[in-house]
Design an enzyme around this catalytic site. Structure first.
Site, PDB file in Angstrom:
ATOM      1  N   GLY A  18       7.202 -13.164   4.162  1.00  9.55           N
ATOM      2  CA  GLY A  18       7.218 -14.300   3.521  1.00  9.55           C
ATOM      3  C   GLY A  18       8.618 -14.831   2.984  1.00  9.55           C
ATOM      4  N   ARG A 322      -0.889  -3.039 -13.621  1.00  8.17           N
ATOM      5  CA  ARG A 322      -1.379  -1.808 -12.881  1.00  8.17           C
ATOM      6  C   ARG A 322      -0.682  -0.708 -13.164  1.00  8.17           C
ATOM      7  NH1 ARG A 322       0.239  -5.247  -7.017  1.00  8.17           N
ATOM      8  NH2 ARG A 322      -1.612  -6.257  -6.965  1.00  8.17           N
TER       9      ARG A 322
END
Length: 627
Positions: A18, A322
């Site tokens: 990306g 996370r």
């Protein structure tokens, strides 16, 4: 002297994920002749594995969301070690980059009102992730690829040449960068299929090579993630920042073996999935840190209201950042409450109907059904932490994405600073877009501003050829696969999710031994598609990046984000002010230095409660920020 294919470009982008594709589009639209170097097949970049979505404060599901809340969440997630300017730019510009993708043809899921839908994700106060089911990364790559094809079609009409202004070099690996009087002059590499060498002469190079996970034995990363960009930057004289911070995604499959390490998207928890230990207990309520108490639910009933009431800000504890979830799972397993495979259970089957699961998580269902015969609509998944993302990377200017070496730029996972000590889910895809665009824009401006092009020196080119051929010319050299296995054992066992001084010291000693062994690595056979040769060349990169991680992890005597020291279990406000910066000496040794974290502007500090800042900052900093 081996035959070398030569090309001349204005901007060379190393990496076709990306960040690389968005950078290449921007450079090409600025009028630069641009090359895209893809280590894999074009369209197979690791970005396609990003499932959950791209974080952007568009306010489509909850109108209270805005860039300031997104900035605040990002800084909290990174434990205030983020480069605040990068976090600010990211939060402000992410919505524009998402809307821009729509103009390129991206097809996002929609709300009932027809707006881009946004889902919940760990660490985000509001539903913020623009998504395409659980295939968002694939849609992002598909869209950017199509934009590049459209630019190539424009070139064919204007110049009669499909590759006139932008060209993709697929299955190509770069092994060296060149300089002329301290400025970037080009890149050298080889075609993986044929082994033929190729030289790209260019004054601006953008690193967009992703992460370092293949240095670990359990990882969600694809085979390309061997730290190439990190190592290329180091050898060019650039610096790496905060390499001790590795994100172990809390939910990688641990069983069955056929899917070990493969990521279970955070969307499973964002759509209602819960974590249970082997006793059947939903354990995450026991692990909410005090600093997050106000934002997270204390009972299952309160947690479940999050999914039906957009104004309920008490999130389920499964959606903690996370690092917090990964440590909680690790603690349960260490306490003997894990599965036989060393994980815990992630249950969406008892929480959603099969139809709902198939609609929201089609890739998850098909992937695990086909690869492991696990039906997530009927049974829980066995999950545990897997090496997923490196927060550290090339030190860059936040506004221009420029590294310390003139002509060198970096964007995406290979760059450092944006995420601090821990990245929030969904921030990676919008990070790729925001800083990919900025890297392409400023690389083009840099090239346009040069009065003369730096030249590649023949002696440096000869040295690069010699280094690339060396493994092929060693009879009876060390086996690259055995070396890779040993490296993964060292990093997985000694520099993993929980770190200790003695083990880190041992890892550094073992890495020094591996450095000597890698000098003797051999690869039988010729240059035509020879995976052993490819790995032998990648090992040099993996080793130097692993040394940076191990030395920085030993130096940082605190626990913060993706770095947990068992012997220093708490955050230290003094360490909050310190970035650890790695560079290479002339002898090729990793050198570690301390560098102050940039001071956040007072108006940004004012977005946080003083009591919260006190968890991360000294009284002196707070007084300065409030002045």
């Amino acid at each position: 002297m081996a035959n070398i294919e030569k090309h001349h470009y204005d901007v060379v982008v190393i990496g076709a994920g990306g960040a690389g594709l968005r950078a290449a589009i921007e450079a090409r639209m600025a009028g630069m002749k641009t090359a895209i170097i893809s280590k894999s097949l074009f369209g197979k970049a690791h970005t396609v594995m990003a499932e959950g979505g791209a974080a952007a404060a568009m306010g489509n599901v909850n109108s209270n969301d805005n860039w300031m809340v997104h900035f605040r969440d990002t800084m909290r997630g990174g434990k205030f070690l983020n480069n605040f300017r990068m976090a600010e730019l990211h939060a402000k510009e992410a919505p524009d980059r998402i809307w821009e993708l729509e103009t390129y043809g991206a097809l996002f899921d929609r709300t009932k009102e027809g707006k881009i839908s946004q889902r919940n994700f760990g660490g985000h106060e509001y539903p913020r992730l623009a998504h395409v089911g659980d295939r968002t990364g694939l849609e992002l790559i598909r869209t950017l690829q199509q934009k590049i094809v459209s630019l190539q079609q424009e070139d064919k009409k204007q110049y009669g040449d499909y590759d006139a202004r932008i060209r993709v070099f697929a299955e190509t690996t770069i092994t060296e960068l060149f300089q002329d009087n301290g400025k970037i002059s080009g890149a050298f590499g080889y075609y993986r299929e044929t082994g033929e060498f190729v030289l790209f002469e260019a004054p601006a190079i953008i690193l967009a090579t992703g992460g370092v996970g293949k240095s670990y034995k359990v990882t969600s990363n694809s085979w390309e993630y061997t730290g190439d960009g990190h190592a290329l930057a180091l050898r060019s004289g650039a610096t790496l920042i905060n390499m001790e911070f590795l994100q172990f995604h809390p939910t990688g499959m641990v069983w069955p073996p056929s899917v070990k390490g493969i990521l279970v998207t955070e969307s499973v928890r964002g759509d209602g999935g819960i974590l249970k230990n082997s006793d059947g207990k939903r354990f995450m309520f026991d692990y909410v840190p005090d600093v997050f108490r106000k934002q997270y639910a204390e009972t299952p009933e309160e947690a479940d209201r999050w999914y039906t009431d957009p104004d309920n800000n008490r999130r389920p504890p499964e959606l903690l950042p996370r690092d917090e979830v990964a440590r909680a799972i690790n603690s349960e397993v260490k306490a003997g409450r894990g599965t036989k495979a060393g994980g815990v259970y992630l249950d969406i089957a008892s929480r959603r109907t099969p139809a709902e699961i198939l609609k929201a998580l089609p890739s998850m269902y098909h992937q695990f059904k086909e690869l492991a015969d696990v039906d997530i609509t009927k049974q829980p998944m066995e999950v545990g932490p897997t090496c997923h993302y490196v927060m550290g990377g090339v030190e860059v200017d936040p506004d221009t994405a420029a590294a310390a070496v003139p002509g060198l730029f970096a964007a995406g996972e290979v760059s450092g600073g944006m995420h601090g000590s821990n990245r929030l889910g969904g921030n990676s895809l919008s990070d790729l877009l925001v800083f990919g665009k900025r890297a392409g824009e400023h690389a083009a401006a840099y090239t346009a501003g040069l009065s003369a092009r730096p030249a590649v020196k023949p002696a440096e080119l000869d040295a690069a050829v010699e280094a690339a051929l060396a493994p092929l010319q060693r009879d009876g050299g060390e086996n690259p696969y055995a070396l890779h296995h040993d490296l993964q054992e060292v990093m997985g066992d000694l520099v993993g999710i929980i770190r200790r001084k003695g083990e880190l010291e041992e890892s550094i000693a073992k890495l020094a031994e591996l450095r000597e062994r890698i000098q003797k690595v051999g690869a039988p056979g010729g240059r035509q598609y020879n995976p052993g040769w490819h790995l032998a060349l990648d090992l040099r990169n993996m080793l130097v990046v692993s040394e940076c991680t191990a030395k920085a992890a030993l130096e940082r005597s605190e626990s913060r984000g993706g770095h947990t020291r068992e012997d220093f279990p708490k955050m230290d406000p003094v360490w909050r002010k310190v970035n650890l910066v790695c560079s290479l000496t002339e002898a090729g040794d990793v050198e570690l230095t301390h560098q102050p974290v940039p001071t956040m502007r007072p108006e940004l500090l004012d977005l946080f409660e003083r009591s919260e800042l006190g968890k991360y900052m000294t009284d002196e900093e707070l007084t300065h920020g409030a002045a």
